[in-house]
Write an enzyme that holds these catalytic residues in place. Structure first.
Site, PDB file in Angstrom:
ATOM      1  N   ASP A  41       0.871  -1.168   0.000  1.00 28.93           N
ATOM      2  CA  ASP A  41       0.000   0.000   0.000  1.00 28.93           C
ATOM      3  C   ASP A  41       0.915   1.227   0.000  1.00 28.93           C
ATOM      4  OD1 ASP A  41      -2.923   0.893   0.593  1.00 28.93           O
ATOM      5  OD2 ASP A  41      -1.656   2.088   1.902  1.00 28.93           O
ATOM      6  N   HIS A 123       5.913  12.890 -16.587  1.00 29.33           N
ATOM      7  CA  HIS A 123       6.656  14.125 -16.877  1.00 29.33           C
ATOM      8  C   HIS A 123       6.709  14.999 -15.639  1.00 29.33           C
ATOM      9  CE1 HIS A 123       3.563  17.372 -17.348  1.00 29.33           C
ATOM     10  NE2 HIS A 123       2.787  16.421 -17.786  1.00 29.33           N
ATOM     11  N   ASP A 135      -0.775  18.452 -12.670  1.00 31.14           N
ATOM     12  CA  ASP A 135      -0.113  18.210 -13.971  1.00 31.14           C
ATOM     13  C   ASP A 135       1.330  18.700 -13.918  1.00 31.14           C
ATOM     14  OD1 ASP A 135       0.471  17.726 -16.601  1.00 31.14           O
ATOM     15  OD2 ASP A 135      -0.702  19.408 -17.371  1.00 31.14           O
ATOM     16  N   GLU A 169       7.805  17.804 -21.503  1.00 33.75           N
ATOM     17  CA  GLU A 169       6.601  17.157 -22.055  1.00 33.75           C
ATOM     18  C   GLU A 169       5.654  18.228 -22.581  1.00 33.75           C
ATOM     19  OE1 GLU A 169       2.416  15.575 -21.933  1.00 33.75           O
ATOM     20  OE2 GLU A 169       3.275  17.285 -20.901  1.00 33.75           O
ATOM     21  N   GLU A 170       5.570  19.310 -21.820  1.00 28.91           N
ATOM     22  CA  GLU A 170       4.601  20.354 -22.167  1.00 28.91           C
ATOM     23  C   GLU A 170       4.971  21.069 -23.466  1.00 28.91           C
ATOM     24  OE1 GLU A 170       1.849  20.443 -20.783  1.00 28.91           O
ATOM     25  OE2 GLU A 170       1.981  19.898 -18.670  1.00 28.91           O
ATOM     26  N   ASP A 198       0.203  10.643 -15.974  1.00 30.74           N
ATOM     27  CA  ASP A 198       0.181  12.077 -16.238  1.00 30.74           C
ATOM     28  C   ASP A 198      -1.176  12.609 -15.795  1.00 30.74           C
ATOM     29  OD1 ASP A 198       0.421  14.621 -17.165  1.00 30.74           O
ATOM     30  OD2 ASP A 198       0.733  14.085 -19.269  1.00 30.74           O
ATOM     31  N   ASP A 300      -4.636   8.695  -3.857  1.00 31.18           N
ATOM     32  CA  ASP A 300      -4.332   7.493  -3.075  1.00 31.18           C
ATOM     33  C   ASP A 300      -4.586   6.225  -3.901  1.00 31.18           C
ATOM     34  OD1 ASP A 300      -3.689   5.875  -0.919  1.00 31.18           O
ATOM     35  OD2 ASP A 300      -5.606   6.141   0.082  1.00 31.18           O
ATOM     36  N   ASP A 304      -1.633   3.650  -5.397  1.00 34.18           N
ATOM     37  CA  ASP A 304      -1.632   2.209  -5.103  1.00 34.18           C
ATOM     38  C   ASP A 304      -1.688   1.390  -6.392  1.00 34.18           C
ATOM     39  OD1 ASP A 304      -1.500   2.686  -2.384  1.00 34.18           O
ATOM     40  OD2 ASP A 304      -3.668   2.584  -2.095  1.00 34.18           O
TER      41      ASP A 304
HETATM   42 ZN   LIG Z   1       0.799  16.557 -18.152  1.00 30.27          ZN
END
Ligand SMILES: [Zn+2]
Length: 315
Positions: A41, A123, A135, A169-170, A198, A300, A304
């Site tokens: 967990d 990312h 993000d 990534e952006e 992501d 959460d 997991d």
């Molecule tokens: Zn993203």
């Protein structure tokens, strides 16, 4: 947290075995069939502590952790230090995008079959307009806490584990594309799975699973069905994150997502809770994507699920 699906199967198996034994004899532990190592967990507090640290880094560096800005490099250094201390072999890969230096962080867990690599990545860069906590601090923190859980458990999987945090990534998946393009053909074919995370803590969350590689998809769905949480196929971010270069190179991919600027429907609110008619993440790519922009339950469950898939796919 509920027991994982595999742990529950083991418990019911043990009960069945005990019932078959006449006279109330105690089942002999040595006769228990071999079973997969149960995934741990992942502590939500650990994941949230990483998010607080990423928020502090953004706050101290002009409010963002964007490519080419000091907050990005500070984020890389911070995560690398934790992995180094946990026994990982880390590599920082540099590239150039839009005239600025970018960085990927790759962390290998020593051991396992080098011809069968299971990789999980996310990312680490934000957009320049905000701190990027959902993000993609959320994916970055969950992958980090999973990597630290591997170390705490001193997990010895049959396959080799590799974790990655991508830059730029952006700007168009620049870091992950650079990594995949630089891999020798043989090294590409050694990666049996790439798992991408992501945005996995959206404040008005959905539970979306990528429908790419069937075995990876099944693993994630199995985890969520064990929790009794319905999932949908991910369509909003299709091809818009770091799994795309891997998929193009023929690597089996999968991943999780809790939604961005799309609006949650009434049917989705009925099954997942939250607010219909509102975006999954109203702060997507905005200055309000802070530590307040996270749904703890979604973070959460998804954290997991990251660990569950890493364990199940690497044994
Ligand atoms: Zn993203």
């Amino acid at each position: 947290m509920k027991l994982s699906v595999s742990a529950r199967a083991v418990v019911s198996g043990a009960v069945a075995t005990a019932m078959l034994l006449a006279g109330g004899a105690v089942a002999d532990a040595a006769s228990t069939p071999p079973r997969p190592a149960a995934a741990p967990d992942i502590p939500l507090a650990g994941v949230k502590a990483h998010l607080s640290q990423l928020q502090s880094i953004a706050t101290a560096n002009g409010g963002n952790r964007a490519h080419g800005r000091p907050g990005y490099k500070a984020s890389i250094d911070h995560i690398k230090a934790k992995l180094d201390a946990a026994g990982y072999t880390t590599t920082v890969q540099q590239f150039t995008a839009s005239g600025r230096t970018g960085y990927n962080l790759i962390a290998d867990w020593p051991g396992g079959d080098a011809n069968q690599v299971v990789m999980a990545g996310s990312h680490l860069d934000s957009v320049s307009s905000g701190p990027g906590i959902n993000d993609n601090g959320s994916g970055s923190a969950a992958v980090l806490e999973t990597a630290l859980a591997v170390s705490r458990a001193q997990y010895k999987p049959a396959k080799h584990l590799r974790f990655a945090w991508w830059g730029a990534e952006e700007l168009g998946l620049v870091g992950s594309r650079h990594y995949v393009n630089r891999l020798a053909t043989g090294d590409r074919s050694r990666i049996g799975a790439y798992l991408n995370f992501d945005m996995i803590g959206s404040p008005n969350p959905g539970y979306f699973v990528y429908d790419d590689d069937p075995a990876i998809e099944k693993t994630f769905k199995e985890y969520f069905s064990g929790l009794g949480v319905p999932t949908e196929i991910e369509t909003e971010g299709d091809g818009r994150s770091d799994h795309a270069p891997f998929k193009s190179a023929g690597v089996p991919v999968g991943g999780l997502f809790t939604g961005a600027s799309r609006t949650k429907t009434a049917a989705q609110a009925a099954k997942w809770g939250g607010t219909a008619g509102r975006a999954f993440d109203r702060c997507y790519h905005s200055s309000c994507d802070t530590t307040a922009n996270i749904d703890d339950t979604a973070l959460d469950r998804n954290s997991d699920a990251v660990a569950y898939a890493v364990w199940e796919l690497s044994e």
